[in-house]
Design an enzyme around this catalytic site. Sequence first.
Site, PDB file in Angstrom:
ATOM      1  N   ASP A 188       0.797  -1.225   0.000  1.00  0.00           N
ATOM      2  CA  ASP A 188       0.000   0.000   0.000  1.00  0.00           C
ATOM      3  C   ASP A 188       0.832   1.279   0.000  1.00  0.00           C
ATOM      4  OD1 ASP A 188      -2.446  -1.200  -0.212  1.00  0.00           O
ATOM      5  OD2 ASP A 188      -2.801  -1.285   1.946  1.00  0.00           O
ATOM      6  N   ARG A 267     -18.629  -8.385  -4.180  1.00  0.00           N
ATOM      7  CA  ARG A 267     -17.855  -8.473  -2.936  1.00  0.00           C
ATOM      8  C   ARG A 267     -17.636  -7.060  -2.404  1.00  0.00           C
ATOM      9  NH1 ARG A 267     -12.373  -7.621  -1.450  1.00  0.00           N
ATOM     10  NH2 ARG A 267     -11.274  -9.328  -0.472  1.00  0.00           N
TER      11      ARG A 267
END
Length: 267
Positions: A188, A267
């Site tokens: 990230d 999802r």
Amino acid sequence: MGNLMLFLCLHFVMLSILAEEQRDSNVELNHMQFGSFIDPSSLSEPAVAEGPLLHSEVTMLSNSTQMGGPLRFAVDHFANEQQCRDLTEFALNAGVLGDGYSGKASPNTEHELFQGLSIYTATELAIKGKVPVKVAALYFDLSEQVRQQVKLYFKLEELYPHYTHLVCRTSITNQTDRSDLSLPIHADNCNLQPNGSCLKHQNSLYWRDYSAILYLNEDFNGGEFIMADSNAEKITMHMKPKCGRLAGFCSGKQCSHGIKPITKGSR
Ligand SMILES: *[C@@H]1O[C@H](CO)[C@@H](O)[C@H](O)[C@H]1NC(C)=O
Ligand SMILES: *[C@@H]1O[C@H](CO)[C@@H](O)[C@H](O)[C@H]1NC(C)=O
Ligand SMILES: *[C@@H]1O[C@H](CO)[C@@H](O)[C@H](O)[C@H]1NC(C)=O
């Protein structure tokens, strides 16, 4: 409603910042101030920091040993069924196609649609009376509880919120034999290189230190959360999403992660 959302919403991601001071970025919650700070150099230690759970409903699922690497954990029952349903319905009514990806509806794979909703957008909709304040508040409150849990578990002096996104990925091609991922393996806060290094300043989010995901549903095929070794070559862990399951992990290359293809549903 602001934007019509056609698909079920699925998970809820919180990405956090740990820093000396609030930075000037697209921080939705940057009016919030939280105490003092921790020395960021201490983060390079793959510390075993198995701190307490936030409240008595929350149950431990996996510690770092069970998840095959440092600085990661997963718990269950962080949100209840009603909260998962409320946030899913909220995203259904208010999610924005391609949110956070310049409106690109399928930013990562042509086989899925991506929709999102920031806390800022949620708050604006509530102020305009387009969504119930209660639901926007639930989104904010859960985000804040996630921040507290990550801070507690990793025994941090402080953890500043950076960005929270209510996110939905929906399979649109019904292909079961896909070779791509829903979200490729990445770190990230840096940009993974083929030689295994991870370049911090080539990633616009280099100031992030911890990330967390709170899942809201399980009625889809595929979509497992995966973590890889730090060269992003070998998948070392799979985790199935479900309502109330929370995964917290570091934002660096030690915690490289991705999402397996969603082959049916949202999802
Ligand atoms: C994680 O839990 C397992 C099983 O309870 C235990 O053996 C292990 O020492 C724990 N790891 C850490 C880092 O606490
Ligand atoms: C995928 O399957 C769903 C139901 O199983 C169906 O409604 C949809 O039209 C299918 N989409 C495509 C592109 O075939
Ligand atoms: C790895 O590759 C990057 C560029 O892709 C380079 O900047 C870095 O110096 C390389 N690191 C090593 C240890 O070779």
